[in-house]
Design a protein around this motif. Structure first.
Motif, PDB file in Angstrom:
ATOM      1  N   GLY A 144      -6.119  14.223 -11.159  1.00 35.96           N
ATOM      2  CA  GLY A 144      -6.664  14.041  -9.738  1.00 35.96           C
ATOM      3  C   GLY A 144      -5.958  12.264  -9.636  1.00 35.96           C
ATOM      4  N   THR A 145      -6.168  11.994  -8.429  1.00 41.55           N
ATOM      5  CA  THR A 145      -5.904  10.744  -7.925  1.00 41.55           C
ATOM      6  C   THR A 145      -6.582  10.072  -7.202  1.00 41.55           C
ATOM      7  OG1 THR A 145      -3.693   9.589  -7.260  1.00 41.55           O
ATOM      8  CG2 THR A 145      -4.186  11.632  -6.334  1.00 41.55           C
ATOM      9  N   LEU A 146      -6.532   8.656  -7.038  1.00 40.67           N
ATOM     10  CA  LEU A 146      -7.102   7.982  -5.891  1.00 40.67           C
ATOM     11  C   LEU A 146      -6.165   7.355  -5.140  1.00 40.67           C
ATOM     12  CD1 LEU A 146     -10.040   6.117  -7.822  1.00 40.67           C
ATOM     13  CD2 LEU A 146     -10.099   8.306  -6.416  1.00 40.67           C
ATOM     14  N   SER A 147      -4.813   7.855  -5.029  1.00 41.86           N
ATOM     15  CA  SER A 147      -3.610   7.190  -4.422  1.00 41.86           C
ATOM     16  C   SER A 147      -3.838   7.411  -2.997  1.00 41.86           C
ATOM     17  CB  SER A 147      -2.241   7.923  -4.967  1.00 41.86           C
ATOM     18  OG  SER A 147      -2.053   7.166  -6.072  1.00 41.86           O
ATOM     19  N   LYS A 148      -4.397   8.636  -2.557  1.00 38.07           N
ATOM     20  CA  LYS A 148      -4.453   8.800  -1.198  1.00 38.07           C
ATOM     21  C   LYS A 148      -5.522   8.361  -0.609  1.00 38.07           C
ATOM     22  CE  LYS A 148      -1.124  12.167  -1.578  1.00 38.07           C
ATOM     23  NZ  LYS A 148      -0.893  11.908  -3.191  1.00 38.07           N
ATOM     24  N   VAL A 149      -6.711   7.752  -1.280  1.00 32.01           N
ATOM     25  CA  VAL A 149      -7.850   7.133  -0.738  1.00 32.01           C
ATOM     26  C   VAL A 149      -7.247   5.425  -0.848  1.00 32.01           C
ATOM     27  CG1 VAL A 149     -10.244   6.557  -1.077  1.00 32.01           C
ATOM     28  CG2 VAL A 149      -9.358   8.842  -1.511  1.00 32.01           C
ATOM     29  N   LEU A 150      -6.986   4.989  -2.114  1.00 26.31           N
ATOM     30  CA  LEU A 150      -6.954   3.480  -2.186  1.00 26.31           C
ATOM     31  C   LEU A 150      -5.479   3.004  -1.973  1.00 26.31           C
ATOM     32  CD1 LEU A 150      -9.094   3.176  -5.182  1.00 26.31           C
ATOM     33  CD2 LEU A 150      -9.874   2.806  -3.309  1.00 26.31           C
ATOM     34  N   ALA A 151      -4.702   4.055  -1.661  1.00 22.43           N
ATOM     35  CA  ALA A 151      -3.241   3.744  -1.536  1.00 22.43           C
ATOM     36  C   ALA A 151      -2.473   3.885  -2.770  1.00 22.43           C
ATOM     37  CB  ALA A 151      -3.075   2.137  -0.967  1.00 22.43           C
ATOM     38  N   PRO A 152      -1.177   4.543  -2.617  1.00 17.42           N
ATOM     39  CA  PRO A 152      -0.455   4.838  -3.793  1.00 17.42           C
ATOM     40  C   PRO A 152      -0.226   3.596  -4.562  1.00 17.42           C
ATOM     41  CG  PRO A 152       0.702   5.680  -1.711  1.00 17.42           C
ATOM     42  CD  PRO A 152      -0.736   4.825  -1.400  1.00 17.42           C
ATOM     43  N   GLY A 153       0.097   2.525  -3.728  1.00 16.84           N
ATOM     44  CA  GLY A 153       0.494   1.280  -4.471  1.00 16.84           C
ATOM     45  C   GLY A 153      -0.369   0.628  -5.576  1.00 16.84           C
ATOM     46  N   VAL A 154      -1.775   0.931  -5.265  1.00 21.64           N
ATOM     47  CA  VAL A 154      -2.411   0.739  -6.457  1.00 21.64           C
ATOM     48  C   VAL A 154      -2.631   1.517  -7.718  1.00 21.64           C
ATOM     49  CG1 VAL A 154      -5.004   0.260  -6.863  1.00 21.64           C
ATOM     50  CG2 VAL A 154      -4.304  -0.037  -4.741  1.00 21.64           C
ATOM     51  N   ARG A 155      -2.253   2.744  -7.568  1.00 22.24           N
ATOM     52  CA  ARG A 155      -1.720   3.642  -8.802  1.00 22.24           C
ATOM     53  C   ARG A 155      -2.804   3.497  -9.586  1.00 22.24           C
ATOM     54  NH1 ARG A 155       1.750   5.492  -7.251  1.00 22.24           N
ATOM     55  NH2 ARG A 155       1.679   7.002  -8.726  1.00 22.24           N
TER      56      ARG A 155
ATOM     57  N   ALA B  86       0.778  -1.147  -0.256  1.00 23.18           N
ATOM     58  CA  ALA B  86       0.079  -0.148  -0.087  1.00 23.18           C
ATOM     59  C   ALA B  86       0.882   1.212  -0.102  1.00 23.18           C
ATOM     60  CB  ALA B  86      -0.915   0.008   1.292  1.00 23.18           C
ATOM     61  N   ALA B  87       2.097   1.246   0.436  1.00 24.23           N
ATOM     62  CA  ALA B  87       2.994   2.343   0.569  1.00 24.23           C
ATOM     63  C   ALA B  87       3.441   3.019  -0.508  1.00 24.23           C
ATOM     64  CB  ALA B  87       4.055   1.872   1.413  1.00 24.23           C
ATOM     65  N   ASP B  88       3.902   3.973  -1.015  1.00 22.96           N
ATOM     66  CA  ASP B  88       4.484   4.461  -2.162  1.00 22.96           C
ATOM     67  C   ASP B  88       5.845   4.261  -2.399  1.00 22.96           C
ATOM     68  OD1 ASP B  88       4.814   6.075  -4.162  1.00 22.96           O
ATOM     69  OD2 ASP B  88       4.391   7.907  -3.223  1.00 22.96           O
ATOM     70  N   HIS B  89       6.158   3.057  -2.978  1.00 23.36           N
ATOM     71  CA  HIS B  89       7.350   2.757  -3.236  1.00 23.36           C
ATOM     72  C   HIS B  89       7.711   3.348  -4.642  1.00 23.36           C
ATOM     73  CE1 HIS B  89       8.064  -0.182  -0.087  1.00 23.36           C
ATOM     74  NE2 HIS B  89       6.748  -0.443  -0.082  1.00 23.36           N
ATOM     75  N   ALA B  90       8.164   4.556  -4.353  1.00 18.73           N
ATOM     76  CA  ALA B  90       8.348   5.377  -5.485  1.00 18.73           C
ATOM     77  C   ALA B  90       9.500   4.591  -6.675  1.00 18.73           C
ATOM     78  CB  ALA B  90       9.149   6.784  -5.178  1.00 18.73           C
ATOM     79  N   VAL B  91      10.509   3.914  -6.324  1.00 15.98           N
ATOM     80  CA  VAL B  91      11.462   3.456  -6.882  1.00 15.98           C
ATOM     81  C   VAL B  91      11.571   1.991  -6.952  1.00 15.98           C
ATOM     82  CG1 VAL B  91      12.577   5.564  -7.242  1.00 15.98           C
ATOM     83  CG2 VAL B  91      13.282   3.986  -5.329  1.00 15.98           C
ATOM     84  N   ASP B  92      11.254   1.459  -5.895  1.00 16.57           N
ATOM     85  CA  ASP B  92      11.596  -0.204  -5.898  1.00 16.57           C
ATOM     86  C   ASP B  92      10.509  -0.967  -6.439  1.00 16.57           C
ATOM     87  OD1 ASP B  92      13.957   0.521  -4.662  1.00 16.57           O
ATOM     88  OD2 ASP B  92      13.096   0.702  -2.838  1.00 16.57           O
ATOM     89  N   ASP B  93      10.762  -2.425  -6.884  1.00 19.48           N
ATOM     90  CA  ASP B  93       9.844  -3.325  -6.984  1.00 19.48           C
ATOM     91  C   ASP B  93       9.947  -4.159  -5.930  1.00 19.48           C
ATOM     92  OD1 ASP B  93       9.134  -2.530  -9.909  1.00 19.48           O
ATOM     93  OD2 ASP B  93      11.430  -3.249 -10.352  1.00 19.48           O
ATOM     94  N   ASP B  94       8.725  -5.247  -6.145  1.00 19.72           N
ATOM     95  CA  ASP B  94       8.677  -5.961  -4.913  1.00 19.72           C
ATOM     96  C   ASP B  94       9.664  -6.835  -5.024  1.00 19.72           C
ATOM     97  OD1 ASP B  94       7.753  -7.825  -3.352  1.00 19.72           O
ATOM     98  OD2 ASP B  94       5.774  -8.143  -4.329  1.00 19.72           O
ATOM     99  N   PRO B  95      10.743  -6.948  -3.887  1.00 26.41           N
ATOM    100  CA  PRO B  95      11.754  -7.958  -4.077  1.00 26.41           C
ATOM    101  C   PRO B  95      11.191  -9.402  -4.453  1.00 26.41           C
ATOM    102  CG  PRO B  95      11.436  -7.120  -1.637  1.00 26.41           C
ATOM    103  CD  PRO B  95      10.317  -6.468  -2.756  1.00 26.41           C
ATOM    104  N   LEU B  96      10.216  -9.660  -3.645  1.00 21.04           N
ATOM    105  CA  LEU B  96       9.714 -11.166  -3.832  1.00 21.04           C
ATOM    106  C   LEU B  96       9.493 -11.429  -5.484  1.00 21.04           C
ATOM    107  CD1 LEU B  96       7.236 -11.837  -1.012  1.00 21.04           C
ATOM    108  CD2 LEU B  96       9.909 -12.221  -1.189  1.00 21.04           C
TER     109      LEU B  96
END
Lengths: 490, 490
Positions: B326-337, A163-173
């Motif tokens: 706009g973005t839903l990142s702040k609602v749905l988590a940035p990871g969903v993009r 859910a976090a904003d990993h701006a640069v990294d990919d999922d290591p798994l």
């Protein structure tokens, strides 16, 4: 502001007050008068326009009443902050505000919508014989397993990660699974720092086109070749050049002179589906080394090739001048959009930074779901099933074409998710396309794969969405369409 | 090839045969001799190098024995097709083959990895007081609901939709939800043809930077402003210019002269968090109309603003010259993009074509999951919860800063997920950053938001990841760090 110039036009039959009012509204509407701006004193304007001061006052008061101006006790008249919106809505000024709209056609730096590309009807699923490419057969998508993996990717600890904003990294798994499970099948061994997750292999081409191609560089694109690869490099800073293809794939020769990058599809040349033999691969690598050229290997259907015995060109690369692009789209469905790039660390580092600017990472929930899918070993079984299904279809289509389309020449391939046919000289693929659609047959005209379509015409029959048992009928229906086109000839 | 030049170097103590052998292997290794290439007749080479012909024959035979050359009865000696790989592995030529590796640093057309940007430690979750920005608090992510929606998006009919390769289209259900539910809250009413799904609002900036900016165009970027917006437009074909910001946001003035595009954050100016008042908005729109400029409104936290009374700048736009991101990142988590762009149809059409080339669509399983999430009405409740949580945190941090950091000046904002502080003149933010980390406090030094960092120094305290009840302690710990920095002063 030159007020006399502003208020100068008076239409036939218009009162002087009406002309003044319309001119001021027009100026507000197209922005020459802006919100909060002070109007000239009535005396000044009266002198400039050459009318009585009372006329100006009457116009100002009318505009106050209509919401365009506000009047203050001591300081005069000002344009109301909502006047612009009002003026735009006013019918009488509609003609004047048209120029205020942005003229977009004059603004585009690039116009990719005009590029030629392969398209298919949106309702392709309604066709009985969809010989199209790039779609997975939804029946083969492992919904139940994907659902389980997806649920596992939604556990609390997994969510804390993605859910976090990993701006640069990919999922290591996911990177780990790709390095351990996917790449070695192609003879490629990479460290995690040499792998970047992309949104499909095409995304890798785009990243490289922006990152590597300088204005003086020329990029070789197979001719015929993947249409969007050509389009992508057309958007880069450099030039592109077509490189001919024969039955062994991309040809070496003087047309390679001076190229700085070559995009190549050695496993299954797109669209002819021929495989580049080992000797040509070695010669290509030798040439690349001698000329300091970088090869971009697009292995767009790496996982589903059932003739998987030949390793990737990248596996023969001894000095890091092959960049390998792969994808899981043919396994996990294109809609999930997961691909990968294998390149020297310096390239991955810059590509990662560019991707960060473009859109940060690839969606991490999908990365994690795919990682779980691979880690739990679901991939091998699925790949086996997909390869078997494609193999059946490929055999079916080859047999059917030999019987029902005997004067269509099939490009010699050993597998793949499509076949490439050369039409007899009396058949126009566009007419055939129309006649085929009437029989619920869809195929892909071949011209889109050429920068310069040749005199000989081609069609592609895609196999990823049509069940094997429907292929013989489909080819017969296509043969019917051929007969119709011939009977329509003058 | 000049053979005499090729074989010219003889190290001390080396036999003539050894020198010749090493030279040939070196030339194979670095590609000057390539696979299949014919070697010169022994007589020719002997003459050019100035040795006996038997010496050359001996060297050739030695190289045949070692696999570098093949000899044919009548035609002479040829470089073996595997000789390149062999030569690379040969220790004795390792020094000579280095030039065969691509020198990447000389190849990059752009080097985005060198751009300044905001970074945070990868282990930020281990800090007790993470005043960082852009992360959602995982505790607030509605896992259970998302899981349900995700499962529904994995029903057979939904999969039939999204598993396919929709190269250009977005999920119509998601577009519909955005048009009906999200945009009207910001006073924006758009037709589906005017909306494009992006991978977050930043992706919208990237698409526009490539699509619209021509070499002669200058783009205005707020100073201070969003670092990656500046970086993105640095990658475009045009120029960028900083536009000053005051307590009402982006300032109008002569620095706007000649700009063709302006990127603006009216709701919460990034990073100062001030809100642009209505009058300035109208003046900006009026100016844009007068000068035929296009405004790019980045509403990067549109959904979670708790001061949501003010509609978007786009809502006041009467001639389609505001593009809304706009973005839903702040609602749905940035990871969903998942983000969206609202623009005139002509722009959306080209942006869609560009996105197709970049990576085709945004992952469709996520689009469908988000659509279900919105359609089932989960968004409003979540937004309320997020706004309430952020409001508590914002009040807590404002109160704590007033008490514990009295000589830090807070930029006047009415809400948002961060606050912007001006440091007292004796505090160096870099030293403060180090001292704060020792106390498990993370914040963001402000310099990265400036193209030209000013004499006055700033820091940003992000609120999206720190619970309200930990904020007072966190600010006290930061105040401790301030005291340490002061006590360290000479």
């Amino acid at each position: 502001m030159n007020w006399a110039h502003l208020i100068s036009h008076r239409e036939t039959g218009q009162t002087i007050q009406g002309a003044l009012r319309q001119s001021i509204i027009g100026a507000i509407g197209d922005g020459r008068l802006s919100a909060g701006q002070q109007m000239p004193p009535s005396r000044t304007l009266a002198e400039q326009v050459g009318v009585a001061r009372n006329t100006i006052i009457a116009v100002y008061e009318e505009l106050v009443a209509r919401g365009y101006l506000i009047s203050t006790q001591r300081r005069g008249y000002f344009v109301d902050r909502n006047a612009g919106a009002l003026a735009v809505n006013e019918n009488e000024v509609s003609a004047k505000i048209a120029p205020a709209q942005a003229i977009w056609s004059e603004r585009f730096a690039i116009t990719p919508a005009a590029f030629r590309n392969i398209s298919k009807p949106a309702n392709w699923q309604e066709y009985r014989y969809p010989f199209i490419y790039g779609q997975v057969d939804p029946e083969l998508f492992p919904i139940a397993v994907w659902r389980t993996c997806s649920r596992d990717a939604l556990g609390r600890s997994a969510v804390n990660y993605w859910a976090a904003d990993h701006a640069v990294d990919d999922d290591p798994l996911l990177i780990e699974q790709i390095c351990r499970q996917i790449l070695p099948q192609h003879g490629v061994f990479a460290r995690p720092e040499e792998v970047l997750i992309t949104l499909g292999s095409q995304h890798g081409l785009y990243l490289l086109s922006q990152l590597l191609v300088r204005p003086d560089d020329t990029v070789g694109i197979e001719e015929p070749g993947y249409t969007d690869a050509r389009n992508i490099f057309l958007l880069s800073r450099g030039q592109i050049r077509g490189v001919p293809v024969d039955r062994d794939g991309l040809r070496l020769g003087p047309w390679l002179d001076g190229l700085r990058y070559v995009v190549v599809t050695p496993a299954h040349q797109c669209p002819t589906m021929v495989t580049m033999p080992n000797q040509r691969r070695q010669a290509l690598l030798d040439w690349a080394r001698t000329t300091d050229t970088v090869l971009i290997e697009d292995d767009y259907e790496g996982e589903t090739r059932f003739d998987a015995s030949m390793p990737a060109l990248k596996s023969m690369d001894r000095d890091g001048r092959v960049i390998y692009l792969g994808t899981l789209s043919k396994v996990l469905a294109p809609g999930v959009r997961i691909g990968f790039m294998v390149a020297p660390e310096a390239v991955i580092c810059e590509a990662r930074a560019l991707r960060r600017l473009m859109h940060r990472s690839a969606p991490l929930n999908n990365q994690r779901t795919a990682a779980i899918f691979l880690a739990e070993g679901h991939c091998q079984g699925l790949v086996r099933a997909l390869r078997a299904a494609l193999h059946d279809r490929w055999q079916a289509v080859c047999a059917a074409v030999a019987v029902d389309l005997p004067d269509f020449q099939r490009s010699q391939s050993t597998g793949g998710s499509s076949i490439w046919l050369t039409c007899p000289s009396d058949i126009d693929p566009q007419k055939l396309y129309a006649a085929a659609r009437e029989r619920s047959v869809l195929f892909e005209p071949g011209d889109a794969f050429f920068a310069h379509p040749p005199a000989t015409r081609h069609i592609r029959l895609g196999l990823s969405s049509i069940p094997a048992d429907r292929i013989p009928e489909g080819v017969r229906a296509l043969a019917d369409a051929v007969r119709q086109v011939r009977s329509d000839l003058p």
